[in-house]
Scaffold this motif. Sequence first.
Motif, PDB file in Angstrom:
ATOM      1  N   GLU A  16       1.188  -1.126   0.337  1.00 25.80           N
ATOM      2  CA  GLU A  16      -0.005  -0.257   0.187  1.00 25.80           C
ATOM      3  C   GLU A  16       1.162   1.251  -0.017  1.00 25.80           C
ATOM      4  O   GLU A  16       0.900   1.973   1.067  1.00 25.80           O
ATOM      5  N   THR A  45      -5.338   2.728   1.826  1.00 24.20           N
ATOM      6  CA  THR A  45      -6.000   2.639   3.371  1.00 24.20           C
ATOM      7  C   THR A  45      -5.683   3.854   3.838  1.00 24.20           C
ATOM      8  O   THR A  45      -6.519   5.113   4.958  1.00 24.20           O
ATOM      9  N   ARG A  46      -3.882   4.545   4.664  1.00 24.38           N
ATOM     10  CA  ARG A  46      -3.946   5.782   5.325  1.00 24.38           C
ATOM     11  C   ARG A  46      -4.517   6.951   4.272  1.00 24.38           C
ATOM     12  O   ARG A  46      -5.172   7.682   5.086  1.00 24.38           O
ATOM     13  N   MET A  86      -8.354   6.955   4.335  1.00 24.08           N
ATOM     14  CA  MET A  86      -8.702   7.721   5.452  1.00 24.08           C
ATOM     15  C   MET A  86      -8.276   8.522   5.996  1.00 24.08           C
ATOM     16  O   MET A  86      -9.230   9.765   6.832  1.00 24.08           O
ATOM     17  N   LEU A  87      -7.354   9.124   5.439  1.00 22.47           N
ATOM     18  CA  LEU A  87      -6.689  11.075   5.939  1.00 22.47           C
ATOM     19  C   LEU A  87      -7.986  11.848   5.110  1.00 22.47           C
ATOM     20  O   LEU A  87      -7.957  12.762   5.415  1.00 22.47           O
ATOM     21  N   GLY A 120     -15.290  -1.951  12.200  1.00 21.59           N
ATOM     22  CA  GLY A 120     -14.316  -0.559  12.021  1.00 21.59           C
ATOM     23  C   GLY A 120     -13.300   0.029  11.240  1.00 21.59           C
ATOM     24  O   GLY A 120     -12.820   1.025  11.902  1.00 21.59           O
ATOM     25  N   PHE A 121     -14.074  -0.163   9.448  1.00 20.48           N
ATOM     26  CA  PHE A 121     -12.824  -0.150   8.966  1.00 20.48           C
ATOM     27  C   PHE A 121     -12.909   2.239   9.420  1.00 20.48           C
ATOM     28  O   PHE A 121     -13.319   3.236   8.972  1.00 20.48           O
ATOM     29  N   MET A 122     -14.860   2.440   9.661  1.00 18.70           N
ATOM     30  CA  MET A 122     -15.398   3.410   9.604  1.00 18.70           C
ATOM     31  C   MET A 122     -16.820   2.827   9.922  1.00 18.70           C
ATOM     32  O   MET A 122     -17.150   2.095   9.981  1.00 18.70           O
ATOM     33  N   SER A 123     -17.111   4.649  10.743  1.00 24.63           N
ATOM     34  CA  SER A 123     -18.771   4.382  11.036  1.00 24.63           C
ATOM     35  C   SER A 123     -19.680   3.555  10.564  1.00 24.63           C
ATOM     36  O   SER A 123     -19.626   3.946   9.037  1.00 24.63           O
ATOM     37  N   ASP A 124     -20.685   3.583  11.172  1.00 28.26           N
ATOM     38  CA  ASP A 124     -21.802   3.221  10.345  1.00 28.26           C
ATOM     39  C   ASP A 124     -22.386   4.787   9.391  1.00 28.26           C
ATOM     40  O   ASP A 124     -23.131   4.741   7.906  1.00 28.26           O
ATOM     41  N   PRO A 166     -10.042   5.292  10.685  1.00 26.15           N
ATOM     42  CA  PRO A 166      -9.868   6.431  10.575  1.00 26.15           C
ATOM     43  C   PRO A 166      -9.554   7.105  11.275  1.00 26.15           C
ATOM     44  O   PRO A 166      -8.705   8.399  11.136  1.00 26.15           O
ATOM     45  N   PHE A 211     -13.046   5.034  15.134  1.00 27.35           N
ATOM     46  CA  PHE A 211     -12.895   4.024  13.787  1.00 27.35           C
ATOM     47  C   PHE A 211     -11.289   4.278  13.600  1.00 27.35           C
ATOM     48  O   PHE A 211     -11.007   5.018  14.156  1.00 27.35           O
ATOM     49  N   PHE A 227     -11.449  13.245   6.004  1.00 29.07           N
ATOM     50  CA  PHE A 227     -11.310  14.050   7.333  1.00 29.07           C
ATOM     51  C   PHE A 227     -11.134  15.649   6.392  1.00 29.07           C
ATOM     52  O   PHE A 227     -11.216  17.092   6.028  1.00 29.07           O
ATOM     53  N   ARG A 228      -9.903  15.195   5.681  1.00 31.05           N
ATOM     54  CA  ARG A 228      -8.840  16.410   4.547  1.00 31.05           C
ATOM     55  C   ARG A 228     -10.046  16.859   3.644  1.00 31.05           C
ATOM     56  O   ARG A 228     -10.030  18.072   3.576  1.00 31.05           O
ATOM     57  N   ILE A 260      -5.846   7.194  12.952  1.00 29.10           N
ATOM     58  CA  ILE A 260      -5.090   6.722  11.778  1.00 29.10           C
ATOM     59  C   ILE A 260      -4.713   8.453  12.068  1.00 29.10           C
ATOM     60  O   ILE A 260      -3.634   9.269  12.482  1.00 29.10           O
ATOM     61  N   ASP A 275     -20.546   6.589   8.329  1.00 33.32           N
ATOM     62  CA  ASP A 275     -19.631   7.794   7.390  1.00 33.32           C
ATOM     63  C   ASP A 275     -19.227   6.411   6.446  1.00 33.32           C
ATOM     64  O   ASP A 275     -19.381   6.652   5.184  1.00 33.32           O
TER      65      ASP A 275
END
Lengths: 449, 206
Positions: free
Chosen positions: A141, A259-260, A263-264, A310-314, B57, B55, A267-268, B60, A316
């Motif tokens: 990745e 992934t990283r 996921m950033l 776990g990878f994101m909230s419901d 994200p 979670f 937010f950004r 991180i 999101d």
Amino acid sequence: MFVQPENWSKLSATEKREARFASWMSTEGRPFASPDAESEYKLRAQRIKDVIDLKKPDRVPITPFVGGYFAKFGGITPYDVMYDYEKYTVAWHKFNEEFKPDFLVFSGAFNPGKVFDILGYQVYRWPGGSLSKNVDFQCLEVEYMLADEYDDFIADPESFYMRTYMPRAFSALQGFGMLPTFFASMELPMAPALMIPAGLPPVQQSLKAFMEAGLAALEYAEASGKADGYLQATYGMPALPGGFTKAPFDYIGDTIRGTRGIMLDMFRQPAKVIAAVERLVPIATKLGVQTATMNNNPFVFIPLHKGADGFMSDADFRKFYWPTYKAVLEGLIAEGLVPWNLVEGGYNSRLAVIAEDHPPAGASYWNFDQTDMTAAKKYFGDWAAIAGNVPSSLLHTGTPEDVATYVKGLIDTAGKDGGYALATGAVLDHTTAENLHAMFTTGKEYGVY
Amino acid sequence: MSQELIDAITEMREEDVVAITNQLLDEGVAPTDILMACKQAMDVIGKRFEEGDAFIPELILAGEMMTSVTDILKPRMAEESTSDKLGKIVIGTVQGDIHDIAKDIVAFMLDLNGFDVTDLGVDVPPEKFVETVQDTGATIVGLSGFLTLAFDPMKDTVAAFKAAGLDDVKIMIGGGQIDENIRQYTGADAYGRDAMAAVDLAKSWV
């Protein structure tokens, strides 16, 4: 190749699906070694169709997603699988002849090392490439698209892939970055502007590598077709699934931003992420339609990754993942195809989210890994076929009795009244032969309706 | 003011975190107090994670925010004394597996919770784990593995510790396909489903 009838555009989604199934299930033009093999083929194809139609088949179909285990069983290394087609064929036949699953669920472990060597593939490491010959291939990745490149991607994903992604993902395709826009060919005096870069050494080298890789890929396709063709003709095992695509969020999150990175970005620069996944909907849909049509197979394989528990909230999941994934599912279903979702990890908190807004009924297949199957049946049972959930840890460390007990439990709950196929939760890389036999035998005996 | 920093972190307001940190320093707040506020904020996020309200994200991004803050504070702080640490941990992804994302999150959370963490990276052979524990005197080992191919290397690594006579070292394992069956199979002392589970296990072992 599935040939669409002339009235295709006038057909409903259900009629299209029936037409695709009829073509896949037809034994006309398919060679069989014996009448038994031919009738087995029909029986097995009907078995999975009944499950998709949410009916009770004669018994639970057995559809494990076979990864690298067949190689271990056949005594060859992951390197052999990717580099020696003869050894691959012997091992693949040995596995299927020994365990006799209902279908040839393609092995994700079988890939052409030679093609990747020629292209200098960077996104993965594989046995004999930069991994030991005994280790299965793995993804590396990295940010193959940078955080500030979303606009370029969104403006023209195909061009971005060709000119920016490909040189990063394949070291032998550096020259693709120098390709001009093909619109340059609009008039005679402008056309040379298009062709001049094609004459430059880096472009020439890249195109040569591309052609060479193409020939190597054909060799691989031929070996694969021959290996599966023999099993289909001899034992009547239909091949599954036919085409492939991914959820738009996973396209970006797996091998474009990582992934990283993604996921950033959530937010950004959330608006860019959403614009990018929306841009991918028609592309992802078309890829699924084309590949399934080419293989004359109604199923489209979709491995799911970054939307798991776990990878994101419901919240999101509803915002970033589900809308465009659902659009791809609906696009495929509208074309008469059946999405074959490989739901890796857990989807426990997503079941309700999907169920409240689900795609059309009787047209999709969900192979769960670590999802509670009682809940899956509850939320999905009246509109989708479910499968899977035999844990890889149990197959690796349990006893045949443990496996049999687990499988019976699955058939009693998830398999109640049909609509279920027996499969491993994750891709099958590690098990003991005794445990796998226990799984299949229990399915074949206890799974009779 | 520190509360403002805590709120900015827990509300994932990345830009505010940097601005508030600089502002606190300008006002003469001690770097150690700022770090303490960060720790409090991370406790909140960790708790949310455990309870299923935060979670990957969020973890991180929190990692990114912590890096930004420590980058600002570092030049103003004396070298941190290792004697303040709760314990020493060696962590890595086992031989044959090259996945690092989950392992990095676990290492980060352990570090943040006061452990001295030596991260050996990915594709780490059993002997490397053993050597590093012998060199550092670590009492806890964390083995990560994303794929089922990690089962046997994990087992081999646990066996290597036994063979080296390091029976007292506590070993935890974690990864996508790891459960109690695999814990028993590998002979590890415990397994954890996520980064907070790893922190809880480590704390219970020191």
